[in-house]
Scaffold this active site. Structure first.
Site, PDB file in Angstrom:
ATOM      1  N   ARG A  55       0.804  -1.219   0.000  1.00 47.25           N
ATOM      2  CA  ARG A  55       0.000   0.000   0.000  1.00 47.25           C
ATOM      3  C   ARG A  55       0.842   1.277   0.000  1.00 47.25           C
ATOM      4  O   ARG A  55       0.569   2.202  -0.774  1.00 47.25           O
ATOM      5  CB  ARG A  55      -0.920   0.040   1.241  1.00 47.25           C
ATOM      6  CG  ARG A  55      -2.171  -0.756   1.106  1.00 47.25           C
ATOM      7  CD  ARG A  55      -2.558  -1.321   2.429  1.00 47.25           C
ATOM      8  NE  ARG A  55      -1.587  -2.338   2.786  1.00 47.25           N
ATOM      9  CZ  ARG A  55      -1.716  -3.619   2.413  1.00 47.25           C
ATOM     10  NH1 ARG A  55      -2.771  -4.009   1.777  1.00 47.25           N
ATOM     11  NH2 ARG A  55      -0.774  -4.503   2.700  1.00 47.25           N
ATOM     12  N   THR A  56       1.828   1.342   0.880  1.00 51.71           N
ATOM     13  CA  THR A  56       2.566   2.610   1.026  1.00 51.71           C
ATOM     14  C   THR A  56       3.282   2.956  -0.276  1.00 51.71           C
ATOM     15  O   THR A  56       3.152   4.066  -0.799  1.00 51.71           O
ATOM     16  CB  THR A  56       3.556   2.519   2.195  1.00 51.71           C
ATOM     17  OG1 THR A  56       2.842   2.073   3.342  1.00 51.71           O
ATOM     18  CG2 THR A  56       4.194   3.860   2.490  1.00 51.71           C
ATOM     19  N   LYS A  84      26.311  -4.177  -2.118  1.00 49.32           N
ATOM     20  CA  LYS A  84      27.790  -4.183  -2.173  1.00 49.32           C
ATOM     21  C   LYS A  84      28.384  -3.508  -0.942  1.00 49.32           C
ATOM     22  O   LYS A  84      29.586  -3.295  -0.868  1.00 49.32           O
ATOM     23  CB  LYS A  84      28.265  -3.431  -3.420  1.00 49.32           C
ATOM     24  CG  LYS A  84      27.737  -3.980  -4.725  1.00 49.32           C
ATOM     25  CD  LYS A  84      28.185  -3.063  -5.868  1.00 49.32           C
ATOM     26  CE  LYS A  84      27.274  -3.193  -7.072  1.00 49.32           C
ATOM     27  NZ  LYS A  84      27.310  -1.999  -7.927  1.00 49.32           N
ATOM     28  N   ARG A 105      11.197   3.735   2.806  1.00 49.67           N
ATOM     29  CA  ARG A 105      10.890   2.796   3.900  1.00 49.67           C
ATOM     30  C   ARG A 105      12.160   1.994   4.168  1.00 49.67           C
ATOM     31  O   ARG A 105      12.844   1.577   3.230  1.00 49.67           O
ATOM     32  CB  ARG A 105       9.757   1.847   3.533  1.00 49.67           C
ATOM     33  CG  ARG A 105       9.589   0.745   4.594  1.00 49.67           C
ATOM     34  CD  ARG A 105       8.386  -0.124   4.372  1.00 49.67           C
ATOM     35  NE  ARG A 105       7.170   0.584   4.732  1.00 49.67           N
ATOM     36  CZ  ARG A 105       5.971   0.002   4.751  1.00 49.67           C
ATOM     37  NH1 ARG A 105       5.848  -1.271   4.431  1.00 49.67           N
ATOM     38  NH2 ARG A 105       4.906   0.691   5.083  1.00 49.67           N
ATOM     39  N   HIS A 133       5.359   5.788  11.305  1.00 50.99           N
ATOM     40  CA  HIS A 133       4.795   5.632   9.959  1.00 50.99           C
ATOM     41  C   HIS A 133       3.844   6.827   9.760  1.00 50.99           C
ATOM     42  O   HIS A 133       2.633   6.681   9.734  1.00 50.99           O
ATOM     43  CB  HIS A 133       4.041   4.295   9.890  1.00 50.99           C
ATOM     44  CG  HIS A 133       3.704   3.829   8.510  1.00 50.99           C
ATOM     45  ND1 HIS A 133       3.889   4.587   7.384  1.00 50.99           N
ATOM     46  CD2 HIS A 133       3.173   2.651   8.081  1.00 50.99           C
ATOM     47  CE1 HIS A 133       3.488   3.895   6.326  1.00 50.99           C
ATOM     48  NE2 HIS A 133       3.049   2.718   6.726  1.00 50.99           N
TER      49      HIS A 133
HETATM   50  N1   CP Z   1      -0.187  -0.102   5.805  1.00 50.00           N
HETATM   51  C1   CP Z   1       1.001  -0.357   5.238  1.00 50.00           C
HETATM   52  O1   CP Z   1       2.018   0.256   5.579  1.00 50.00           O
HETATM   53  O2   CP Z   1       0.963  -1.325   4.274  1.00 50.00           O
HETATM   54  P1   CP Z   1       2.203  -1.792   3.404  1.00 50.00           P
HETATM   55  O3   CP Z   1       3.183  -2.465   4.353  1.00 50.00           O
HETATM   56  O4   CP Z   1       1.633  -2.735   2.405  1.00 50.00           O
HETATM   57  O5   CP Z   1       2.823  -0.577   2.792  1.00 50.00           O
END
Ligand code: CP
Length: 306
Positions: A55-56, A84, A105, A133
């Site tokens: 999703r993110t 590397k 991320r 998050h």
């Molecule tokens: N909610 C969320 O962060 O989903 P993903 O890990 O799929 O990005």
């Protein structure tokens, strides 16, 4: 409204005050109603995911494209020079020199803050380990406001892994700006961390603990479910814990009429699929709202006036 997010790094929800949050939510609502394919025209955004995401990453990438921007990046750091031995600092230094904003991320807590020290462009944290998050919180707030018609004075229950679940830490902190009351439902081993409880105490936010979803459902406006991660327990313990924190149709039989169930997803077994068909389920709309919340954030970080 003054745009204090322009050119800012977005690392933690704690960096947002109530006005900043309201600006993002207002902008997201406008973009949901009226698309603006001009806001990122000519901008290149890095989308660098050192950890798995559906999703993110995909909602950020959709957001960039819907605003007229273009993307570079990766969804698997195994195909980059990190393999590397290149340091995160060097990778960020280089990639940021190619782009106008850096979405990342990473599995390490604190990595987004570190990246912001080496980036020449704004860094947007798409999740750093079990820490924060913030963009999930923006879409959570947007979804809560959308389904409840307000954010002030809501009663919110958090269920499941409240220790490692970065989304619940960020959301609890953000909801403090709106005078929420909380119920925490979690196994002892996955309880809300003390530092969050101390913050709530300092701010005079009311909270209680419960071990029953069914008893809590009639008292709250939102149930925010999270996944209990199997790998943190041995098999017998996991089965015991996981079965105790499942939300099914039966546990919602006395729920308030306006109750909505949210979940950052992915889910495993913690919400029975039968719940999807009830009027309480809001987690799929919530996931869709990720596009609008992230469009708003990118637009505000990269434009002084939106
Ligand atoms: N909610 C969320 O962060 O989903 P993903 O890990 O799929 O990005």
């Amino acid at each position: 409204m003054e745009n204090r997010l322009y050119k800012r790094d977005i690392i933690s929800i704690a960096d947002f005050d109530r006005k900043d949050l309201e600006l993002v939510l207002e902008t997201a609502a406008q973009l949901k109603n009226s698309p603006r394919p001009d806001l990122l025209q000519g901008k290149v955004i890095a989308s660098c995911f050192f950890e798995a995401s559906t999703r993110t990453r995909l909602s950020f990438e959709t957001a960039v494209q819907r605003l007229g921007g273009t993307l570079i990046g990766f969804s698997d750091a195994g195909n980059t020079s990190a393999k590397k031995g290149e340091t995160l600092a060097d990778s960020v230094n280089i990639i940021s020199s190619y782009t106008d904003a850096f979405v990342m991320r990473h599995p390490q807590e604190g990595s987004a803050r570190l990246a912001s020290e080496f980036s020449s462009v704004p860094v947007i944290n798409g999740g750093d380990g079990s820490n924060q998050h913030p963009t999930q919180t923006l879409l959570d707030l947007f979804s809560i406001r959308e389904c409840q018609g307000k954010l002030d004075g809501l009663k919110v229950a958090f269920v499941g892994d409240l220790k490692y679940g970065r989304t619940v830490h960020s959301l609890a902190q953000a909801l403090c700006h709106f005078g929420a009351e909380f119920t925490f439902i979690a196994p002892k081993a996955l309880a809300m961390p003390d530092y969050i409880l101390e913050e709530l105490d300092e701010k005079g936010i009311k909270y209680r603990f419960s071990d029953s979803i069914e008893e809590t459902a009639p008292q709250v406006d939102i149930i925010y479910m999270t996944r209990v991660q199997k790998e943190r327990f041995d098999e017998t313990e996991y089965k015991h814990i996981a079965s105790k924190y499942i939300l099914d149709v039966e546990s919602l039989k006395d729920a308030k009429e306006n109750l909505k169930v949210l979940h950052p997803l992915p889910r495993v077994d913690e919400i029975a699929v039968e719940v999807d068909k009830t009027p309480y389920a809001y987690y799929f709309q919530q996931a869709e709202n990720g596009v609008y919340a992230r469009q708003a954030l990118l637009a505000l970080v990269l434009n002084e006036v939106v």
